[in-house]
Write an enzyme that holds these catalytic residues in place. Structure first.
Site, PDB file in Angstrom:
ATOM      1  N   GLY A 245     -13.870  34.101  37.281  1.00  0.00           N
ATOM      2  CA  GLY A 245     -14.408  35.297  36.641  1.00  0.00           C
ATOM      3  C   GLY A 245     -15.320  34.921  35.489  1.00  0.00           C
ATOM      4  O   GLY A 245     -15.886  33.820  35.438  1.00  0.00           O
ATOM      5  N   GLU A 267     -12.808  28.764  37.119  1.00  0.00           N
ATOM      6  CA  GLU A 267     -14.169  28.741  37.674  1.00  0.00           C
ATOM      7  C   GLU A 267     -14.866  29.946  37.086  1.00  0.00           C
ATOM      8  O   GLU A 267     -14.615  31.082  37.488  1.00  0.00           O
ATOM      9  CB  GLU A 267     -14.114  28.779  39.214  1.00  0.00           C
ATOM     10  CG  GLU A 267     -15.448  28.433  39.870  1.00  0.00           C
ATOM     11  CD  GLU A 267     -16.317  29.634  40.100  1.00  0.00           C
ATOM     12  OE1 GLU A 267     -17.228  29.865  39.253  1.00  0.00           O
ATOM     13  OE2 GLU A 267     -16.118  30.335  41.088  1.00  0.00           O
ATOM     14  N   CYS A 302     -21.893  33.667  41.072  1.00  0.00           N
ATOM     15  CA  CYS A 302     -21.851  32.836  39.871  1.00  0.00           C
ATOM     16  C   CYS A 302     -22.842  31.686  39.934  1.00  0.00           C
ATOM     17  O   CYS A 302     -23.262  31.171  38.901  1.00  0.00           O
ATOM     18  CB  CYS A 302     -20.442  32.307  39.640  1.00  0.00           C
ATOM     19  SG  CYS A 302     -19.735  31.439  41.052  1.00  0.00           S
TER      20      CYS A 302
END
Length: 521
Positions: A245, A267, A302
């Site tokens: 997140g 992560e 991401c």
């Protein structure tokens, strides 16, 4: 689609009714219609899930099975997901808003691959080695020691214990495979806290666990709001946390785990740079720059290449070509085959994107394309792919993770300047370099402070470690390295003048290194 309303959590191998009445409604990003709901956990529900995982680890068979035996369950879990891939792909698109194509080729496929991969790791996983050593020759000639320099030990790797796992919404089902798979094959038990906007596909995993007879408590699934999620992170029955997140939430989890001296894998966010060198050809680079920014999951990734660093001398050519490229992407219903950019996951996420684009305008940037809601779509949380030009690396749009179809085009004055700009970030998750000289591209890659990097492409090597530098995270997922995160090492020694029992060393490899004496069984 038929509305799916869950009234229970998957806890201790069965569906356990929620203790309270609080619920999450699931709203389709493409239609803004309610498509289902799941209960929101109370602290009592969290306690029940942790207790089930605790019993399964402390008293159950799971950690005492061999890795190969655990691998059999993971293979059956992968088979169960594969049988429901068509259903899962449609469900993921309906609750997340990504294109059906992305759901079919990755979202519903990746967890099958991940569970099968972890199963293959389990079939050959070595969790013990014999170490026979004599380090006296390395002690110098200053004198003796009352501590023996020789050793005879069995070194074992044991599962960490109960893992609280938090996937991110953008690739929620794939994250279950990449988080739970390594943890389970290592012998851990897991509590999955589902994502709030799109929990329905993850609840299907509970149905499959029930079908294949996964031992009770080994994998548990709950939904929870922020206070109950924090309660799970800090729960005394939890041994480890795995979270994907934002860097902001990850920092809070890291602080909690640090306070509790509890391991974690984080992560977190990214603000990845694509470095385009002078010798790269625009026509070769363009498809990747468009596809790896707004063209994948509406930029909700991401690792998205959200900072495009191009030579100052070619800036206008890239600006025009990228604007045309962004304009060519169809924004529309994600169920339609030719749609490239679907809606954002929630109205709040679209408002976040709009806020950052407005900030970019106020900071003096130009919106070369996009920057608004598409006028032809009356319902759904859609936003046009947006190219920000006349940008520099100090702008908020270039420094903060937006998580939407927005990219900043930034000029550089040569390779060293490009690398400086790429490294001028609090985040370090991914990135790419584009050059006519592939070997030189690897030299550039070594100079950029990120956990993953690509040369002349935008790649995700799912068989190799994935994770970030700096505020992009701690630990690694994917590949055999992922399993190591869920194992801890124990040394069991005897007097070095004695022999380790043959029953202990049978079929166990001997370790190597300075001062060791290897052997073969």
């Amino acid at each position: 689609m038929t509305t799916i309303d869950h009234k229970a959590f998957f806890i201790d191998g069965a569906w356990r009714a929620a203790s309270g009445t609080d619920r999450f409604d699931v709203i389709s990003p493409r239609s803004e219609r309610r498509i289902g709901s799941v209960p929101a956990a109370s602290k009592e529900d969290i306690d029940a899930a942790v207790a089930a995982a605790r019993r399964a680890f402390d008293e159950g068979e799971w950690p005492r099975l061999t890795p190969a035996e655990r691998a059999g369950y993971l293979s059956r879990l992968a088979d169960g997901i594969e049988r429901r891939q068509t259903e899962l792909a449609e469900l993921i698109t309906e609750e997340l808003g990504c294109t059906l194509f992305l759901s079919q080729v990755y979202q519903a496929v990746s967890p099958v691959m991940s569970f099968n991969y972890s199963a293959e790791i389990g079939r050959s996983l070595q969790t013990a080695e014999v170490r026979i050593s004599d380090l006296s020759s390395l002690a110098g000639k200053a004198g003796g020691s009352i501590i023996p320099m020789a050793g005879a030990s069995l070194v074992v790797k044991e599962p960490v214990g109960v893992v609280a796992s938090f996937p991110a919404y953008n690739f929620a089902l794939p994250a279950i495979g990449q988080k739970a798979g390594p943890a389970l094959v290592a012998g851990c038990t897991v509590i999955v806290k589902v994502t709030e906007p799109n929990p329905l596909a993850i609840f299907v995993i509970g149905e499959i666990c029930e079908e294949i007879g996964l031992p009770p408590g080994v994998l548990n699934i709950v939904a929870a709001r922020a206070p109950e999620s924090e309660y799970l992170v800090r729960h005394p029955g939890v041994d480890m946390v795995s979270f994907t997140g934002s860097a902001e939430v990850g920092a809070k989890i890291a602080a909690a785990c640090g306070e509790l001296v509890r391991p974690c894998v984080l992560e977190l966010g990214g603000k990845s740079a694509a470095i385009v060198l002078e010798d790269a050809k625009l026509e070769d680079v363009l498809p990747t720059l468009v596809g790896a920014t707004a063209g994948t999951n509406a930029g909700q990734s991401c690792v998205a290449l959200s900072r495009l660093l191009v030579p100052e001398s070619q800036y206008r050519a890239y600006a025009e070509a990228l604007a045309d490229g962004f304009a060519s992407l169809k924004v529309g219903d994600p169920m339609e085959a030719d749609t490239v950019v679907g809606p954002l996951v929630t109205s709040r996420q679209r408002e976040r994107v709009e806020y950052y684009v407005d900030v970019a305008r106020k900071e003096g940037a130009t919106i070369a394309y996009g920057g608004r809601r598409p006028s032809h779509l009356e319902r759904g949380w859609y936003y046009e792919p947006t190219l920000v030009t006349d940008a520099h690396n100090d702008m908020r749009v270039s420094r903060e993770e937006i998580f939407g179809p927005v990219a900043s085009l930034i000029p550089h004055r040569g390779e060293d300047d490009a690398i400086r700009i790429a490294n001028d970030s609090d985040l370090g998750l991914a990135g790419s370099v584009f050059t006519a000289d592939t070997a030189h591209g690897f030299e550039v890659a070594r100079r950029v402070r990120t956990g993953t990097f690509s040369v002349n492409t935008f790649a995700a090597d799912l068989g190799s470690p994935f994770g970030g530098f700096k505020k992009s995270g701690i630990g690694r997922e994917h590949g055999p390295y992922a399993v190591e995160e869920y194992l801890q090492t124990k040394t069991i020694s005897i007097d070095p003048s004695q022999q380790l029992p043959e029953s202990v060393t049978r079929n166990v490899p001997y370790g190597t290194g300075p001062g060791t004496r290897g052997s073969s069984n």
